[in-house]
Write an enzyme that holds these catalytic residues in place. Sequence first.
Site, PDB file in Angstrom:
ATOM      1  N   GLU A   8     -56.828  13.466  38.022  1.00 38.72           N
ATOM      2  CA  GLU A   8     -57.414  12.478  38.939  1.00 38.72           C
ATOM      3  C   GLU A   8     -58.734  11.933  38.413  1.00 38.72           C
ATOM      4  O   GLU A   8     -59.544  11.400  39.164  1.00 38.72           O
ATOM      5  CB  GLU A   8     -57.605  13.107  40.325  1.00 38.72           C
ATOM      6  CG  GLU A   8     -58.590  14.257  40.373  1.00 38.72           C
ATOM      7  CD  GLU A   8     -57.973  15.615  40.098  1.00 38.72           C
ATOM      8  OE1 GLU A   8     -58.565  16.617  40.534  1.00 38.72           O
ATOM      9  OE2 GLU A   8     -56.905  15.675  39.460  1.00 38.72           O
ATOM     10  N   ASP A  33     -49.431  10.715  43.862  1.00 35.64           N
ATOM     11  CA  ASP A  33     -49.197   9.680  42.839  1.00 35.64           C
ATOM     12  C   ASP A  33     -49.547   8.293  43.369  1.00 35.64           C
ATOM     13  O   ASP A  33     -50.087   7.457  42.642  1.00 35.64           O
ATOM     14  CB  ASP A  33     -47.731   9.704  42.400  1.00 35.64           C
ATOM     15  CG  ASP A  33     -47.407  10.923  41.545  1.00 35.64           C
ATOM     16  OD1 ASP A  33     -48.352  11.622  41.109  1.00 35.64           O
ATOM     17  OD2 ASP A  33     -46.213  11.183  41.306  1.00 35.64           O
ATOM     18  N   ASN A  57     -52.245  16.313  47.698  1.00 34.23           N
ATOM     19  CA  ASN A  57     -50.977  16.882  47.239  1.00 34.23           C
ATOM     20  C   ASN A  57     -50.487  17.979  48.179  1.00 34.23           C
ATOM     21  O   ASN A  57     -49.297  18.058  48.502  1.00 34.23           O
ATOM     22  CB  ASN A  57     -51.138  17.443  45.822  1.00 34.23           C
ATOM     23  CG  ASN A  57     -51.231  16.352  44.768  1.00 34.23           C
ATOM     24  OD1 ASN A  57     -50.673  15.271  44.931  1.00 34.23           O
ATOM     25  ND2 ASN A  57     -51.935  16.626  43.687  1.00 34.23           N
TER      26      ASN A  57
END
Length: 338
Positions: free
Chosen positions: A255, A229, A220
């Site tokens: 996650e 994503d 990220n």
Amino acid sequence: MTDEFLTSTQTLRKAIPLMIKHKVPTTPVNYALWYSYTSDQNPILTQAIDQSLAQYGHCPPSLSDSLYRTHLAQHPASEQGQISHSLQAIMDELCHTMTGSQKETQAFHHALSRTCQRLSQKAEQGVNVHEANDLVQELLDESRHMHQSSTLLNQQLENANQEIENLRKALKDSLKCANEDPLTGLLNRRAFQQDLSSCIQHHTPFSLVLLDIDNFKTFNDDFGHLMGDKVLCSVARHLQVWCEQGMQAYRYGGEEFVIILPGTNLHQSRDKAEKLRKTLSGIAVQDKQSGNTVSSITASFGIAEHTGKENGLAVLARADKYLLQAKSLGRNRVLPVL
């Protein structure tokens, strides 16, 4: 009573005992699902339920919802109408039976009252007083007992009518369960908790595989949340392909993913998890717009087998403990080591 009505009620009468046997919650979705199963309207659906009963010993809630959406919710309105009509038919018949029983009970109350009054008058005439009084007392005692029993029956019938009315409302409002994770398409934490509880309740032997994507925050931070994503979705797709023979994967949160493996012991589940770990390590995810590629996806695993003497939280906590150990020992590994 029409042939269609008779067929409908007979089919549902077969379905209800099966639902009771397998401890299936009496929701509108399950009524429709097991009605179709009993009538063998859809061979694919029947086969799926048979396989679930063979593997789990029951039909997990998330699978019931999935089968309903796949085989019944998408059917033409005419077929859904047939199911709705069948459920309505049995409810109407039950209501008719309850109403008739209530009327008969009320009539019995009136008859008892009139009989007791006549017998009382007979006793007051002074004819064979001793014998008449004994008879009167016996019948009065019996009538009081019958009055109490019939009062209880009336209350039970009223309760049953309320249950039926509640079912009517549930059927009218319909049921839509939110068991799917909108991003990955996997079942979500709610579905996992339901299925885990169902396995415990039905004494289904199983193991849990809990996995967490390593260094996910880095994806990220370095490439943006859209790439994160994409990584989650890619891992989810591989989990769906990997699951077989009744295994079910869920996105537990963030996650983190969890898999239920029915009929699988600790050694077997660890071997399977090791194969999955190697598969995930070969994943490469590319963002076509930016050209960025993530090719270093790994995951850490914690495995636990249900002992049969613990609740779902205990077995999940044990898997989580091994997962944390795997992270602390350098990630990209499966624990415990056997």
